[in-house]
Write a protein that holds these residues in place. Structure first.
Motif, PDB file in Angstrom:
ATOM      1  N   THR A   1       2.117  -1.169   5.274  1.00  0.00           N
ATOM      2  CA  THR A   1       2.788  -0.042   4.656  1.00  0.00           C
ATOM      3  C   THR A   1       4.299  -0.258   4.510  1.00  0.00           C
ATOM      4  O   THR A   1       4.960   0.411   3.735  1.00  0.00           O
ATOM      5  CB  THR A   1       2.437   1.214   5.481  1.00  0.00           C
TER       6      THR A   1
ATOM      7  N   CYS B   1       0.245   4.748   6.407  1.00  0.00           N
ATOM      8  CA  CYS B   1      -0.287   5.032   7.756  1.00  0.00           C
ATOM      9  C   CYS B   1       0.664   4.436   8.802  1.00  0.00           C
ATOM     10  O   CYS B   1       1.119   3.295   8.655  1.00  0.00           O
ATOM     11  CB  CYS B   1      -1.669   4.430   7.935  1.00  0.00           C
TER      12      CYS B   1
ATOM     13  N   CYS C   1       0.858  -1.182   0.000  1.00  0.00           N
ATOM     14  CA  CYS C   1       0.000   0.000   0.000  1.00  0.00           C
ATOM     15  C   CYS C   1       0.896   1.234   0.000  1.00  0.00           C
ATOM     16  O   CYS C   1       1.952   1.231   0.626  1.00  0.00           O
ATOM     17  CB  CYS C   1      -0.884  -0.010   1.248  1.00  0.00           C
TER      18      CYS C   1
ATOM     19  N   LYS D   1      -3.744   9.174   3.968  1.00  0.00           N
ATOM     20  CA  LYS D   1      -4.993   8.401   3.876  1.00  0.00           C
ATOM     21  C   LYS D   1      -6.053   9.161   3.068  1.00  0.00           C
ATOM     22  O   LYS D   1      -6.893   8.564   2.413  1.00  0.00           O
ATOM     23  CB  LYS D   1      -5.514   8.116   5.291  1.00  0.00           C
TER      24      LYS D   1
ATOM     25  N   GLU E   1      -5.108  -4.135  -0.481  1.00  0.00           N
ATOM     26  CA  GLU E   1      -5.357  -3.143   0.579  1.00  0.00           C
ATOM     27  C   GLU E   1      -6.267  -2.027   0.074  1.00  0.00           C
ATOM     28  O   GLU E   1      -6.907  -1.346   0.856  1.00  0.00           O
ATOM     29  CB  GLU E   1      -4.037  -2.559   1.100  1.00  0.00           C
TER      30      GLU E   1
ATOM     31  N   ARG F   1      -0.006   4.347   1.042  1.00  0.00           N
ATOM     32  CA  ARG F   1      -0.479   5.467   1.871  1.00  0.00           C
ATOM     33  C   ARG F   1       0.359   5.710   3.138  1.00  0.00           C
ATOM     34  O   ARG F   1       0.314   6.793   3.702  1.00  0.00           O
ATOM     35  CB  ARG F   1      -1.952   5.281   2.219  1.00  0.00           C
TER      36      ARG F   1
ATOM     37  N   CYS G   1       0.199   0.801  10.694  1.00  0.00           N
ATOM     38  CA  CYS G   1      -0.135  -0.341   9.844  1.00  0.00           C
ATOM     39  C   CYS G   1       1.119  -1.084   9.382  1.00  0.00           C
ATOM     40  O   CYS G   1       2.077  -0.465   8.928  1.00  0.00           O
ATOM     41  CB  CYS G   1      -0.933   0.180   8.660  1.00  0.00           C
TER      42      CYS G   1
END
Ligand code: SF4
Length: 486
Positions: free
Chosen positions: A234, A228, A224, A349, A266, A226, A231
Motif C-alpha cells: 500500500t 490496508c 494498490c 478493503k 495486487e 486500498r 500491508c
C-alpha cells in the motif's frame, strides 16, 4: 562465462508442477514426508540447459532485464549448477521470498511445528554452500533482493553472518545497476539499501522481461489503492501496464514454449482502474487478448469487493478463461470476519461497499467466485492488534458461512508490516482457546475441499494420476495428524 550471475534457492526455482497452489508447500517445515519426496511433490527443480533454468522467478527476470538493459553481461543460473559459474563470477544476485520464515504463512506453520520452513532452510543452504563460501573467499560479492528482503530488518546480524554484501529492499529498477556496478568495481556497498517510494520506477522505466518466467507469470500492474494498514504494498504508487507491454512479456514466455499465463497484480479485477470500481472495458480487453494466446490462465490476487461490485463482469471473464480450462485460481485476502476490525485497519478493503458490511461482501464475492469456478486461496489474519474474543467469534461465523464455497482458507499469524511495524508479532504463546478453535475449523474445512481441488487440478492430465494419489495420501496423513492434535 559472465561476471554477474543471478539465482534463487531450490524452493523458488520450481514450477510447482505448473500449479501455483502447490507453491504454498514451500512454507511448511520438514515433516512426516521424507525430504526428497516432499521436494519432488511441492518444489521439483526446473529443467536446465547448461545449468541455466528454462524459467526463473519473475522478479529475478526483471532484475536480469534491467541489468541487460544497462549493458551488464548476466546469466540466471540454477542453484544446482552454481559451481560451474562461480569461478568466473564477480557478483552473485540472489532472489529471496522468505529468507527467515517470517512471512505470514511460514511463521504460522513454523510456530505450530517448531521448525524452520523449507523456504528458509534452502535459502540458508544456498548461502552456506561450500562452493559459495569458496567463491566469497576469492572476492565474490553477494547481493540479495526480492519480496523477502524486508526480513533482514529483523535479522541485521545475519547479513554479515551469511556473507552478504548488500540487501536491496523495494522496487529496485532505478538503482540495481548502480549497486551491481559498485560491486563489480570492488567498492564498498551499503549493507541494507531501502529503495524509497520516490525512487520507484515509472511504467516507462520498468523493462520487459527478456527470458521466460515461471508458470508464465507476468505483471499487469504494481501498487494498490486500498491502503490496508498491515500491508507493505500500500506504500507504493498504483501503476497499470499497458496491454502492449503485457503482450510483449507473454510473447517472451510463448516463444519459450510456455502457453500458460499467471496475471500478477495486487487486484487483477481492478486492471486499468484508478479507484476500487473495476474498469470493465480494460479488464475484458486484457482477457480477450490473453486467452487468445494462452491455454491456461490464472490470477495471482484479486479482491472480493471488486468481484461483488460487478457479478456479471466475473461471469464474462470466466467465459473467456474457461474456454480452455475448467477452473482458475487466485489468492484473496479476507483477513477478518469482524467489521469492527475491518473498519479500523482496512477500511477500504470493502470499497465500493462499506466496511460495516464486510461479512456480506465476503460471502457475496465468494459465492460469485464459486459459481464461476474461480477457486480462491484465502487468508485470514490471527492476532490482529486490538482483536477481541468477539472479533474471533465473528471470523469463525464467517468461515462457517463459507463452508460450501470451493476454496482454501489459510489462517496466518499477524506479522507487523506496512503501517503497523511498531505492533508486536503474534506468536504461538499468544494463541487462546478461540484462536485454536479457529485454526482447527479452517483445517477441517480445507481438508473437506482439498481432494476436490486435487481432482480438478489434475483433471485431463492422465499422466499425473499417480502423483495425484500421492497428494491425496499426503492430505490424508495431514488430516490424521491434525485430528490427533485436536
Ligand atoms: S488490498 Fe491487499 S494489496 Fe491492497 S493494501 Fe490491502 S492487503 Fe495490501
Amino acid at each position: 562465462m559472465v561476471d554477474v550471475i543471478l539465482t534463487a534457492d531450490k524452493t523458488l526455482m520450481s514450477n510447482y508442477h505448473n500449479n501455483e497452489f502447490l507453491g504454498f508447500g514451500t512454507c511448511a517445515p520438514p515433516n512426516f514426508i521424507p525430504e526428497w519426496l516432499y521436494s519432488y511433490l511441492f518444489f521439483p527443480s526446473l529443467k536446465t540447459k547448461k545449468g541455466l533454468p528454462t524459467a526463473a522467478p519473475y522478479g529475478l527476470r526483471k532484475t536480469e532485464a534491467q541489468l541487460l538493459k544497462e549493458g551488464f553481461q548476466v546469466e540466471t543460473v540454477s542453484p544446482n549448477h552454481l559451481d560451474n559459474y562461480l569461478n568466473n563470477a564477480k557478483v552473485l544476485g540472489i532472489h529471496t521470498m522468505d529468507p527467515f520464515g517470517l512471512g505470514p504463512a511460514s511463521t504460522t506453520l513454523a510456530a505450530l511445528f517448531k521448525k524452520e520452513p523449507y523456504l528458509a532452510k534452502h535459502f540458508h543452504t544456498l548461502l552456506n554452500s561450500p562452493e559459495l563460501t569458496k567463491a566469497k573467499q576469492k572476492g565474490l560479492k553477494v547481493i540479495v533482493g526480492g519480496p523477502g528482503a524486508w526480513q533482514f530488518k529483523y535479522r541485521e546480524k545475519a547479513i554479515k553472518e551469511l556473507g552478504i554484501d548488500c540487501v536491496v529492499e523495494g522496487e529496485a529498477e532505478n538503482i540495481v545497476g548502480k549497486i551491481f556496478r559498485t560491486a563489480l568495481e570492488g567498492q564498498e556497498l551499503d549493507r541494507h539499501y531501502e529503495v524509497g517510494v520516490g525512487q520507484a520506477p515509472t511504467l516507462e522505466e520498468i523493462p520487459d522481461i527478456v527470458n521466460p518466467s515461471i508458470n508464465g507469470l507476468v505483471e499487469i500492474g504494481r501498487g494498490c489503492c486500498r491502503g490496508c494498514q498491515f500491508c507493505n504494498v500500500t506504500l507504493r504508487p498504483l501503476r497499470w501496464y499497458p496491454l502492449d507491454k503485457i503482450d510483449r512479456e507473454i510473447g517472451v514466455n510463448i516463444a519459450a514454449g510456455k502457453t500458460g499465463a499467471c496475471l500478477h497484480s495486487e487486484d487483477v479485477m481492478l486492471y486499468g482502474s484508478k479507484n476500487t470500481m473495476p474498469n470493465e472495458e480494460e479488464i475484458v480487453q486484457l482477457h480477450e487478448q490473453v486467452t487468445k494466446q494462452c491455454t491456461d490462465v490464472s490470477w495471482s490476487h484479486c479482491s472480493l469487493a471488486a468481484i461483488a461490485s460487478n457479478p456479471k463482469l466475473l461471469s464474462k471473464l470466466s467465459e473467456l478463461i474457461l474456454q480452455n480450462q475448467n477452473w482458475w485460481g487466485a489468492e484473496i485476502g479476507i483477513e477478518t470476519g469482524s467489521s469492527e476490525i475491518a473498519k479500523k485497519i482496512m477500511p477500504a478493503k470493502a470499497h465500493p461497499f462499506s466496511a460495516d458490511n464486510w461479512h456480506d461482501v465476503v460471502c457475496q464475492g465468494m459465492g460469485i467466485a464459486h459459481d464461476n469456478r474461480l477457486v480462491p486461496a484465502c487468508t485470514i489474519i490471527v492476532g490482529l492488534p486490538e482483536e477481541t474474543e468477539d472479533d474471533i467469534l465473528k471470523t469463525m461465523d464467517l468461515v462457517d458461512d463459507l463452508k460450501d464455497m470451493r476454496s482454501l482458507i489459510v489462517p496466518l499469524f499477524f506479522v507487523p508490516l506496512g503501517k503497523l511495524t511498531t505492533e508486536d508479532w503474534f506468536t504461538k504463546t499468544k494463541l487462546n482457546g478461540l484462536h485454536k478453535k479457529l485454526l482447527i475449523q479452517c483445517a477441517e474445512r480445507d481438508f473437506r475441499w482439498i481432494d476436490d481441488l486435487i481432482d480438478i487440478s489434475f483433471s485431463g492430465k492422465w499422466y499425473q494420476s499417480i502423483t495425484k494419489e500421492f497428494y491425496k495420501g499426503f492430505s490424508a496423513i495431514a488430516k490424521r495428524k491434525v485430528r490427533q492434535i485436536e
